[in-house]
Motif scaffolding. Structure first.
Motif, PDB file in Angstrom:
ATOM      1  N   ARG A  18     -43.369 -92.208  21.406  1.00  0.00           N
ATOM      2  CA  ARG A  18     -44.796 -92.425  21.162  1.00  0.00           C
ATOM      3  C   ARG A  18     -45.349 -91.306  20.284  1.00  0.00           C
ATOM      4  O   ARG A  18     -44.943 -90.142  20.432  1.00  0.00           O
ATOM      5  N   ARG A  74     -41.811 -83.573  23.073  1.00  0.00           N
ATOM      6  CA  ARG A  74     -41.001 -82.583  23.801  1.00  0.00           C
ATOM      7  C   ARG A  74     -39.702 -83.183  24.331  1.00  0.00           C
ATOM      8  O   ARG A  74     -38.701 -82.482  24.476  1.00  0.00           O
ATOM      9  N   ARG A 122     -46.254 -79.699  35.518  1.00  0.00           N
ATOM     10  CA  ARG A 122     -46.514 -80.140  34.134  1.00  0.00           C
ATOM     11  C   ARG A 122     -47.808 -79.503  33.666  1.00  0.00           C
ATOM     12  O   ARG A 122     -48.800 -79.465  34.417  1.00  0.00           O
ATOM     13  N   GLN A 167     -36.766 -85.117  31.869  1.00  0.00           N
ATOM     14  CA  GLN A 167     -36.657 -86.381  31.139  1.00  0.00           C
ATOM     15  C   GLN A 167     -35.276 -86.454  30.478  1.00  0.00           C
ATOM     16  O   GLN A 167     -34.633 -87.497  30.463  1.00  0.00           O
ATOM     17  N   ARG A 210     -44.539 -91.674  35.426  1.00  0.00           N
ATOM     18  CA  ARG A 210     -43.124 -91.636  35.813  1.00  0.00           C
ATOM     19  C   ARG A 210     -42.671 -90.295  36.354  1.00  0.00           C
ATOM     20  O   ARG A 210     -42.003 -90.215  37.388  1.00  0.00           O
ATOM     21  N   THR A 211     -43.002 -89.230  35.638  1.00  0.00           N
ATOM     22  CA  THR A 211     -42.415 -87.944  36.026  1.00  0.00           C
ATOM     23  C   THR A 211     -42.902 -87.551  37.418  1.00  0.00           C
ATOM     24  O   THR A 211     -42.110 -87.213  38.298  1.00  0.00           O
TER      25      THR A 211
HETATM   26  C1  NCD Z   1     -42.988 -88.203  28.034  1.00  0.00           C
HETATM   27  C2  NCD Z   1     -43.744 -86.905  28.133  1.00  0.00           C
HETATM   28  O1  NCD Z   1     -44.590 -86.723  28.989  1.00  0.00           O
HETATM   29  O2  NCD Z   1     -43.430 -86.042  27.320  1.00  0.00           O
HETATM   30  N1  NCD Z   1     -43.180 -89.041  29.113  1.00  0.00           N
HETATM   31  C3  NCD Z   1     -42.439 -88.893  30.238  1.00  0.00           C
HETATM   32  O3  NCD Z   1     -42.418 -87.869  30.868  1.00  0.00           O
HETATM   33  N2  NCD Z   1     -41.697 -89.923  30.605  1.00  0.00           N
HETATM   34  C4  NCD Z   1     -43.174 -88.873  26.738  1.00  0.00           C
HETATM   35  C5  NCD Z   1     -44.556 -89.188  26.271  1.00  0.00           C
HETATM   36  O4  NCD Z   1     -45.545 -88.875  26.936  1.00  0.00           O
HETATM   37  O5  NCD Z   1     -44.653 -89.786  25.205  1.00  0.00           O
END
Ligand code: NCD
Length: 307
Positions: free
Chosen positions: A225, A162, A101, A132, A51-52
């Motif tokens: 998660r 996070r 990231r 997020q 997603r990101t």
């Molecule tokens: C989250 C992340 O990467 O911290 N996902 C995201 O960016 N949508 C949450 C996760 O990985 O559980």
């Protein structure tokens, strides 16, 4: 050069402005379709993402811009031992803005200190994930009309999650927010977040291991998660991974206007039987993430004088 490392880099007025821009993009997308023509976003992803990364890329394309980057650290010179600082200096020669990231806490800050273009933290280890939170805020705003007075339940891995840390920081600046922290003992919210954010600002919170007992009081339920990649041993992960599984039965005593959020990816935390419940907001959250990233790219490129 303005970068975004932490959600606290924004004032409440700026968060409101980003939300207003995103709402305007939703209503008038054509107006924004060419603003970033000729501009480039670099996505530097040293950790997995669906997603990101894709929402950053979709956001830039919908603004008329272009995208370059990598989605695996072993396909970049990091695999040869290049430092984050050198990578940031290099990518600044090719792109107008960077989304990064990285598994290490503080990596985006190091990049921003060395880049000559704005850097956006797209997640740094177990530390924070401001964009997020922007998606979460727009989702809450569209579902609830505002932020004041909400009881927000955060459930799952509050230690390594996070997204949870950034969301608590953001919401702590609105009025009469009340947090219910639901986690196994081993995955409780880190004490630095509790002390520096909740206690310092006199924000009411309770800690519990019992999701069902907390359910009736909640306006927002933010499921997360268990962050396997941050565990020191697999046995602990296996023992804790299914601590909370939201099923229709567990929603019996929930408010009829509860909003259920999850940053995704989901593993087992929310039964697919809930996906069609009108209270499920997690796929709306995905779409909202794209609009907020569009608003963010626009703001940073405008402030940098690039557009
Ligand atoms: C989250 C992340 O990467 O911290 N996902 C995201 O960016 N949508 C949450 C996760 O990985 O559980």
């Amino acid at each position: 050069m303005r970068s975004v490392i932490d959600i606290l880099d924004f004032s409440v007025a700026e968060l409101d402005e980003l939300i207003s821009t995103a709402l305007d993009i939703i209503e008038n997308s054509k107006k924004y379709a060419h603003i970033c023509e000729g501009k480039k976003l670099a996505t530097l992803f040293f950790e997995p993402s669906t997603r990101t990364r894709l929402s950053f890329e979709a956001a830039m394309y919908e603004l008329g811009g272009n995208v370059l980057g990598f989605s695996e650290s072993n396909s970049s010179s990091a695999a040869k031992g290049e430092s984050i600082a050198d990578t940031a200096k290099t990518v600044s020669c090719y792109a107008d803005i960077i989304a990064m990231r990285h598994p290490k806490e503080g990596a985006a800050l190091v990049a921003s200190n060395n880049a000559t273009v704005p850097v956006i933290n797209a997640g740094d280890g177990g530390h924070c994930h401001p964009t997020q939170t922007l998606a979460d805020l727009l989702t809450i705003r569209r579902a609830k009309g505002g932020f004041n007075g909400l009881t927000v339940g955060l459930c799952g891995d509050l230690k390594f999650g996070r997204t949870v840390h950034s969301l608590i920081n953001a919401l702590s600046r609105y009025n009469n927010i009340n947090f219910v922290l639901i986690s196994p003992e081993e995955l409780k919210l880190p004490s630095y977040v509790k002390k520096d954010v909740l206690q310092k600002n006199n924000i009411p919170y309770t800690q519990t291991t019992d999701l069902e007992a907390a359910m009736p009081s909640l306006d927002i339920l933010y499921m997360t998660r268990v962050q396997r990649e941050r565990f020191f041993n697999e046995e602990d992960y296996l023992r804790l991974k299914d601590s909370y599984i939201l099923t229709p039965d567990k929603l019996k005593n929930a408010k009829p206007d509860l909003s259920i959020l999850h940053p995704l990816p989901r593993v087992n935390e929310i039964s697919v039987a809930i996906d069609n419940d009108p209270r499920a907001c997690y796929f709306k959250q995905v779409l909202n993430g794209k609009y907020m990233r569009m608003a963010l790219i626009l703001k940073l490129l405008k402030e940098a004088g690039t557009i």
